[in-house]
Design an enzyme around this catalytic site. Structure first.
Site, PDB file in Angstrom:
ATOM      1  N   ASP A 155       0.845  -1.187   0.000  1.00 10.06           N
ATOM      2  CA  ASP A 155       0.000   0.000   0.000  1.00 10.06           C
ATOM      3  C   ASP A 155       0.887   1.247   0.000  1.00 10.06           C
ATOM      4  OD1 ASP A 155      -2.311   1.857   0.843  1.00 10.06           O
ATOM      5  OD2 ASP A 155      -3.284  -0.098   0.893  1.00 10.06           O
ATOM      6  N   HIS A 190      -3.211   6.034   3.447  1.00  9.07           N
ATOM      7  CA  HIS A 190      -4.121   4.931   3.149  1.00  9.07           C
ATOM      8  C   HIS A 190      -3.638   3.627   3.773  1.00  9.07           C
ATOM      9  CE1 HIS A 190      -6.084   1.868   0.516  1.00  9.07           C
ATOM     10  NE2 HIS A 190      -7.072   2.742   0.483  1.00  9.07           N
ATOM     11  N   SER A 389     -11.406  -0.920  -0.064  1.00  8.65           N
ATOM     12  CA  SER A 389     -10.075  -0.842   0.554  1.00  8.65           C
ATOM     13  C   SER A 389     -10.139  -1.163   2.035  1.00  8.65           C
ATOM     14  CB  SER A 389      -9.486   0.558   0.392  1.00  8.65           C
ATOM     15  OG  SER A 389      -8.726   0.696  -0.770  1.00  8.65           O
TER      16      SER A 389
END
Length: 607
Positions: A155, A190, A389
């Site tokens: 990520d 994120h 996600s």
């Protein structure tokens, strides 16, 4: 997502091919060796080349046996290989349209795939569900923590926050195009949020699904949340090569790009399949292309790559507000539905909570700078995000709990095989609880797979399996409950899995089957009965195509809302397809064009 995080609009550039009713044959590692035929470029490469505008970042795939010659063959034509992907038998090069035409008849080259932009799959919604409530929603056993299980988060990185940094056992940065050992960072935010959902342990008792799991950070997204496919492939192959040394059991991929080609040649899909074959469970977000962002019409066919990888556990998102019951759980409109473009694969596999999830905030990150996404608690600020996600690390955390309990069930002083990735996937599907819509009608398999994950059930089955049992033999050591008590409600398991073009129910996970082995790609077999389920163990088989609502042939009517073949019924409208070059969403007058060859800029993900 640098603006106010509107729902993702993904640009698809791929022909949707009609399926045959028979199960597909397992595809080769790098696709078919088309000896004597011109190398084929994916839809995005062909569309970009047609514009003759500059150079295109391309993953050049070698034919089997020609991997060592690829760099030299390119050099003879004045093309430099900028990056090597040895496990994929490929290199990355920037090619002009003229160079592509010159190379397509080179006998060493099998095909060209766009080194596509990769983006995380998160959207902004307003409801909030804390990670502490999240454990209750998925019925995570209080005594299961994922101890000594390694989860690799591919990520934007992981910030060294209290509650995370204690368990980050390795961190590598791939944003430069190579594996670089680094201090944990996350400029975008994120990956930190994802890691917190899977394995965070914060003040105020807030925790992720597996709060004792180890975290391996593999950074592929930059400070703006962008990356390229080849870096993700490098990270996956690195995880495979260092699986034992770094103790990697699970890979979480909360990112993706539009599907541009057949899964059999998609380099990102093949990287995922390599990881699964090596014994790593790969969990992938389905994508957030479940509805038209302009009209709000919900539709099908939005699965992103590598969510189309057959052996991956592809996760859609459910939503249920801030309650711990499942009665009000629904499928989020943004969650991508199947089937997958080109192959027509049945995805997602399962769904998990993915709406308004509150988890770790990376200080100074891009996402952390959005005040409207912050949730302030006595211990500090947290981040609220929604998307598949967020649903994917819920499942990654559940998988860590399953692996922990499976290992604990092994008798002392005994060496037991690991529970295979495909067995893990089968258990998750079998124990999932199907959800219904507001009218009480069950969602179809293209919407929810087999249902919402049930951690208590999945963990109990994993603990009841003796992995030492040989293939074809019963390996359960306890009877299956068939239902779970979740927040005072009794929920029945789906008691079935989706295998290729079939929903198989009955005694599916009661034995150690050939289907769970590393050599079989999920859903593919030349002889389903003998290879997958055996002849001595009874099972019930519901073959798609025998139902009144499902018609196979030149087109497929699936779930009463999609026609697959010459056109797609999208909402209340028909979407025409012409070699995948043009697609229209939602409206009957076809005035809302999402992607097509006319707009080359739409080959990447737009925000």
């Amino acid at each position: 997502m640098t603006r106010r995080l509107p729902v993702l609009v993904l640009a698809f550039v791929l022909l949707a091919a009609a399926l045959a009713a028979a199960p597909a044959v397992a595809f080769a590692e790098r696709g078919p060796n088309r000896a004597g035929k011109a190398a084929r470029a994916d839809k995005a490469v062909r569309a970009l080349a047609a514009t003759e505008r500059g150079r295109i970042p391309v993953i050049v795939r070698a034919k089997a046996g020609h991997e060592g010659r690829l760099t030299d063959r390119l050099a003879r034509r004045g093309v430099r290989a900028r990056k090597h992907l040895p496990q994929a038998g490929a290199v990355v090069a920037w090619l002009s349209a003229a160079e592509l035409r010159a190379l397509e008849h080179d006998g060493a080259i099998d095909g060209f795939s766009l080194d596509a932009e990769i983006r995380p799959t998160a959207v902004d919604l307003t409801t909030a569900l804390s990670t502490s409530s999240l454990r209750a929603v998925v019925a995570a056993p209080a005594t299961a923590s994922g101890a000594n299980v390694g989860v690799a988060v591919i990520d934007s990185g992981i910030a060294p926050l209290p509650g995370l940094v204690e368990r980050i056992t390795a961190f590598y940065d791939f944003t430069s195009g190579a594996a670089v050992p680094a201090v944990p960072i996350d400029g975008y935010g994120h990956g930190t949020h994802v890691a917190g959902i899977a394995a965070g342990l914060f003040d105020d008792g807030v925790s992720g699904l597996a709060p004792a799991a180890r975290l391996i950070g593999l950074r592929v997204l930059d400070n703006a949340g962008g990356g390229v496919t080849s870096n993700v492939i490098q990270a996956i192959d690195f995880a495979v090569a260092n699986r034992v040394g770094l103790g990697i059991d699970v890979i979480n991929l909360s990112l993706g790009h539009p599907i541009y080609e057949n899964a059999a040649t998609d380099p990102l899909v093949l990287a995922v399949e390599r990881a699964v074959r090596a014994g790593i469970v790969v969990v992938v977000s389905a994508g957030n292309v479940g509805k038209n962002p302009q009209t709000g019409v919900v539709g099908y066919g939005g699965i992103t790559s590598p969510g189309n990888a057959p052996s991956a556990i592809t996760v859609g998102a459910s939503t249920g507000g801030d309650t711990v019951t499942r009665t009000d759980d629904r499928i989020a409109d943004f969650s991508s539905r199947g089937p997958t473009w080109f192959n027509g694969g049945a995805k997602p596999d399962v769904v998990a909570p993915g709406t308004g999830i509150v988890s770790a905030l990376a200080p100074g990150s891009v996402l952390g700078g959005h005040a409207q996404l912050q949730v302030v608690k006595p211990s500090g600020s947290f981040l609220r995000l929604s998307g598949t996600s967020m649903a994917a690390p819920v499942v990654s955390g559940v998988v860590a709990l399953m692996i922990e309990r499976s290992r604990a069930a092994c008798p002392l002083l005994t060496t037991c095989p690991e529970l295979s990735p495909k067995a893990v996937k089968a258990i998750l599907q079998y124990t999932a609880t199907p959800l219904v819509d507001d009218a009480g009608a069950a969602y179809g398999p293209l919407v929810q797979g087999r249902g919402e994950v049930d951690a208590a059930a999945a963990v109990s089955v994993a603990a009841a399996i003796d992995t030492r049992i040989s293939s074809g033999q019963v390996w359960l050591t306890a009877a299956l409950a068939g239902q779970t008590l979740v927040s005072g409600e009794t929920w029945a398991w789906s008691e079935g899995i989706i295998w290729g073009h079939q929903v198989v129910t009955g005694n599916v996970i009661g034995a150690n089957r050939t289907a769970w082995s590393a050599s079989v790609v999920w859903g593919t077999s030349t002889d389903l009965d003998s290879i997958v389920w055996g002849t001595t163990i009874p099972y019930d088989s519901i073959v798609w195509g025998t139902s009144d609502t499902i018609v196979w042939g030149t087109s497929v009517v699936w779930d009463d809302t999609i026609v697959w073949g010459t056109s797609i019924v999208w909402g209340t409208s028909v979407v025409g397809m012409s070699d995948g070059d043009t697609i229209v969403w939602g409206t009957s007058d076809f005035d809302s064009i999402v992607w097509g060859t006319a707009d080359v800029a739409a080959m990447s993900i737009q925000y």
